[in-house]
Design an enzyme around this catalytic site. Structure first.
Site, short mmCIF file in Angstrom:
data_model
loop_
_atom_site.label_atom_id
_atom_site.label_comp_id
_atom_site.label_asym_id
_atom_site.label_seq_id
_atom_site.Cartn_x
_atom_site.Cartn_y
_atom_site.Cartn_z
N GLU A 4 38.85 36.95 12.91
CA GLU A 4 39.09 37.38 14.29
C GLU A 4 37.81 37.30 15.12
OE1 GLU A 4 41.66 40.09 11.59
OE2 GLU A 4 39.81 38.91 11.46
N CYS A 14 41.48 44.21 10.04
CA CYS A 14 40.98 45.39 9.34
C CYS A 14 40.60 46.49 10.34
CB CYS A 14 39.79 45.04 8.45
SG CYS A 14 38.31 44.53 9.35
N ALA A 72 51.21 17.49 -15.48
CA ALA A 72 51.66 16.17 -15.07
C ALA A 72 52.81 15.77 -15.98
CB ALA A 72 50.51 15.16 -15.18
N TRP A 111 46.90 8.58 -19.61
CA TRP A 111 47.02 9.51 -18.49
C TRP A 111 48.41 9.36 -17.95
CZ3 TRP A 111 43.20 12.89 -17.77
CH2 TRP A 111 41.94 12.57 -18.23
N THR A 139 45.23 22.99 -27.25
CA THR A 139 44.72 22.00 -26.31
C THR A 139 43.26 21.69 -26.60
OG1 THR A 139 46.26 22.64 -24.56
CG2 THR A 139 44.23 21.57 -23.87
N ASP A 150 42.66 17.93 -27.56
CA ASP A 150 42.11 17.10 -26.48
C ASP A 150 40.60 17.25 -26.28
OD1 ASP A 150 44.73 16.35 -26.02
OD2 ASP A 150 45.03 17.78 -24.40
N ARG A 190 34.95 18.03 -11.39
CA ARG A 190 34.22 16.76 -11.29
C ARG A 190 34.80 15.92 -10.15
NH1 ARG A 190 35.59 17.53 -16.53
NH2 ARG A 190 37.13 15.84 -16.60
N GLU A 234 46.51 25.62 -17.40
CA GLU A 234 46.68 24.18 -17.61
C GLU A 234 47.42 23.85 -18.90
OE1 GLU A 234 43.66 21.42 -16.84
OE2 GLU A 234 42.97 22.34 -14.99
N SER A 247 54.69 30.98 -22.74
CA SER A 247 54.41 32.41 -22.84
C SER A 247 54.24 33.04 -21.46
CB SER A 247 53.14 32.64 -23.68
OG SER A 247 53.35 32.24 -25.01
#
Length: 385
Positions: free
Chosen positions: A60, A86, A164, A180, A206, A210, A217, A308, A316
């Site tokens: 504001e 506020c 993905a 990918w 994972t 991986d 990055r 991820e 879960s």
């Protein structure tokens, strides 16, 4: 009492601009809320502002200052702001006082401030003669402050899940290979998302499979997210890239309380390399995801976290109703070969049918991919939590 009115096209337009301004503060203002504001007179914007960094002027005040820098007067203008102004003195003076001194004629805001110490700004302004109303569209306007409001009300961070997938909903081939599925531009969007959260969560499977870095990055870094591993039996490899880089980028490993008590040597080895190890209660053989989130908010001031995967970890979180937002990157091919992997695997005995309802927020083309974004229906057009 502040009225909640049906928004006009003009309201949606200017509140949408305020919401987009607010998003510029994500990753820079926490634990304060992200807020954007615009000043409007005769259908034209005469001032813009957003909360740029923790401890600096609120949206504001920025909008009022911008109005004056442009050679305009804020007297009698309408202010659109994504969160109730506020009404207390913290690191900065009350925004209500700045609004009154500027002579703002009307306030339109998108969500109620949940902080008991700061709320009441709308009532204060209304009592002083400012026209006040609440307008929760477009959806982005109340959503931009939803993480702050959730953390204040529930002591939990805003949880984003990301994966993905192929058109038929698979995230990996039968051999487990997932590199990918999405294109390079989608992966860059994921790094941009990482740069705007406080923690990135994966399961130990994972890490073993991986060996990810989970760093930001290729994009400007707004914040360096904490890298979190859910590892009930403490089997994260010492030679993994996460552990080997723990002194450069923080790593937090959650295991069960029993494991922590019985694997002191492994804990010492991980700590010696810079990782932090925390024991939490277990839930059906896995670390309790809700307790993990509470710890991250209480001890690390986390407001936004990104889950991820993999499929078991996502399952879960979904089974416990902990996911607030979905970011799905869909590639333009099918992957239904034998043994191909689904994105979500609920814990044994759990069904995800009707567990949580989601509302579609946006669909965006990223070259050959689509990014589909959903939010929990309870937060869509929600002015308070």
């Amino acid at each position: 009492m502040t009225a909640k009115l049906q928004s006009t096209r003009r309201d949606r337009h200017f509140m949408g601009i305020a919401a987009r301004l607010a998003m510029r503060g994500i990753g820079r203002v926490e634990p304060n809320p992200c807020v954007g504001a615009v000043l409007v007179r005769d259908g034209a914007i005469v001032g813009r502002g957003y909360h740029r960094s923790y401890g600096e002027a609120h949206a504001e005040v920025e909008a009022i200052s911008d109005c004056r820098r442009r050679g305009n007067s804020p007297q009698g203008a309408a202010m659109y702001v994504t969160l109730e102004p506020c009404n207390h003195t913290g690191k900065t003076p009350p925004c209500t006082e700045a609004i009154l001194k500027a002579g703002i004629g009307e306030l339109i805001y998108a969500a109620i401030d949940p902080d008991p110490a700061a709320r009441g700004g709308a009532s204060r302004l209304e009592a002083a003669g400012v026209r006040v109303r609440i307008c929760d569209t477009p959806m982005e306007a109340p959503l931009v402050s939803a993480p702050f409001r959730k953390r204040t009300h529930e002591g939990l961070p805003w949880v984003i899940s990301k994966w993905a997938q192929s058109i038929d909903g698979k995230i990996a081939r039968g051999c487990g290979d997932s590199k990918w599925i999405s294109n390079a531009s989608s992966r860059l969007s994921v790094h941009r998302l990482r740069s705007r959260v406080d923690a990135i969560i994966v399961g130990v499977n994972t890490v073993v499979r991986d060996d990810p870095l989970l760093t930001v990055r290729g994009v400007p870094i707004r914040s360096t997210p904490l890298r979190v591993v859910l590892d009930s039996t403490l089997r994260v490899p010492i030679e993994s890239r996460l552990v080997q880089t723990a002194r450069q980028v923080p790593v937090l490993i959650f295991c069960s309380l029993d494991t922590l008590a019985n694997h002191e040597a492994k804990e010492r080895e991980l700590v010696a390399r810079g990782a932090e190890v925390v024991g939490v209660p277990s839930h059906e053989g896995r670390v309790d995801c809700a307790e993990v989130l509470r710890f991250l908010t209480r001890n690390k001031e986390a407001e936004r976290v990104l889950v991820e995967g993999g499929a078991g970890v996502l399952g879960s979180f979904f089974a416990l109703g902990l996911i607030d937002e979905l970011r799905i990157f869909q590639a333009p091919f099918l992957l239904s070969n034998e043994g191909s992997v689904q994105a979500i695997r609920p814990p044994k005995g759990h069904s995800l049918i009707d567990s949580v309802q989601y509302t579609l927020q946006s669909v965006r083309r990223i070259h050959s991919d689509l990014e589909v974004r959903y939010v929990r229906s309870r937060y869509a057009h929600c002015t308070s939590l």
